[in-house]
Design an enzyme around this catalytic site. Structure first.
Site, PDB file in Angstrom:
ATOM      1  N   SER A 143       0.845  -1.199   0.000  1.00  0.00           N
ATOM      2  CA  SER A 143       0.000   0.000   0.000  1.00  0.00           C
ATOM      3  C   SER A 143       0.871   1.236   0.000  1.00  0.00           C
ATOM      4  CB  SER A 143      -0.904   0.005   1.235  1.00  0.00           C
ATOM      5  OG  SER A 143      -1.517   1.264   1.407  1.00  0.00           O
ATOM      6  N   TYR A 156      -3.024  -0.872   9.685  1.00  0.00           N
ATOM      7  CA  TYR A 156      -2.968  -1.109   8.245  1.00  0.00           C
ATOM      8  C   TYR A 156      -1.536  -0.942   7.725  1.00  0.00           C
ATOM      9  CZ  TYR A 156      -4.389  -0.780   3.322  1.00  0.00           C
ATOM     10  OH  TYR A 156      -4.545  -0.990   1.979  1.00  0.00           O
ATOM     11  N   ILE A 189      -7.433   4.048  -4.333  1.00  0.00           N
ATOM     12  CA  ILE A 189      -8.142   3.422  -5.442  1.00  0.00           C
ATOM     13  C   ILE A 189      -9.621   3.346  -5.095  1.00  0.00           C
ATOM     14  CG2 ILE A 189      -8.279   1.404  -6.953  1.00  0.00           C
ATOM     15  CD1 ILE A 189      -5.568   2.860  -7.035  1.00  0.00           C
TER      16      ILE A 189
END
Length: 253
Positions: A143, A156, A189
């Site tokens: 990411s 995350y 995205i």
């Protein structure tokens, strides 16, 4: 380099997170390139929709409803492949919480899905490729969070940073057998996972678009084409790398 370098005819690909978003776009693109595609996800309806898209386009799809955090389920699904040329470990979840409010269960859940689920998929793929002596490609999903950080991104970001380390380490261990391992680190995205609905969605996308020199947020297809590149012979001399389809939001060395 010719278009034929992207041809996956006669090859078999396995995609986790294939029920929607980047996973679905990648699975469909693999099929359009000629691959037989094994689609895995917890979402049975989403899997059916992805398989239908592939079959309507003349491709071949197999579906596996499973939880990527369950090593045995992944083992059985991957072992069912007649051969394996490509593993795209895309399944993941989002979570946001300030550092001071992050609970053990938050971190455990995100690490289970976003790191361990990727690790298990990589292990199963590498073992089968080694046994079959396949010159394969393993693709993980990192990411842009590993480059930019940000409020609420502890769980995350930690999991995705671990995916980057996994990618680089595995690349060094299996490269001599002709197996390539690379990661994709997308920017923002527009997918079901990032959908915040209504005005909140519009505000978020406006902010992210302003951060990009291209002036827009990404679509699943933007990332899927990067995944296809890494799956194909077009990237035959690429391993241990992190590719960043992020619209220029981050430009690390």
């Amino acid at each position: 380099m010719t278009v034929s370098a992207y041809d996956l005819t006669g090859r078999t690909a396995f995609v986790t997170g294939a029920a929607g978003g980047i996973g679905r776009a990648s699975a469909v693109l693999f099929a359009e390139a000629g691959a037989t595609v094994h689609c895995a996800d917890r979402d049975a309806q989403g899997l059916h929709e992805t398989a239908t898209l592939i079959k309507d386009a003349g491709g071949t799809a197999r579906t596996h409803q499973l939880d990527v955090t369950d090593r045995e389920q992944l083992h059985e699904a991957v072992a069912s492949c007649d051969r394996l040329d490509v593993m795209a470990a895309i399944a993941g979840i989002m979570h946001s919480s300030p550092v001071l409010e992050t609970r053990d269960e938050d971190l455990d859940r995100v690490l289970d899905v976003n790191f361990k689920g990727v690790l298990y998929a990589c292990q199963e793929a590498a073992r089968l490729m080694l046994a079959q002596q396949t010159r394969g490609s393993i693709i993980t999903m990192a990411s842009g969070a590993v480059d930019t950080g940000g409020p609420g991104l502890l769980c995350y970001g930690v999991a995705k940073a671990a995916v980057v380390q996994l990618t680089k380490t595995l690349a060094t261990e299996v490269g001599r057998h002709g197996i390539r391992v690379n990661a994709v680190a997308p920017g923002w995205i527009r997918t079901p996972m990032t959908d915040r609905h209504g005005e909140a969605q519009a505000r978020t996308e406006a902010v992210m678009a302003r951060m990009s020199p291209l002036g827009r947020v990404g679509e699943p297809a933007d990332v899927a084409h990067t995944v296809l590149y890494l799956a194909s012979d077009a990237s035959s001399f690429t391993t241990g790398q992190i590719l960043r389809p992020n619209g220029g939001v981050a430009m690390p060395w």
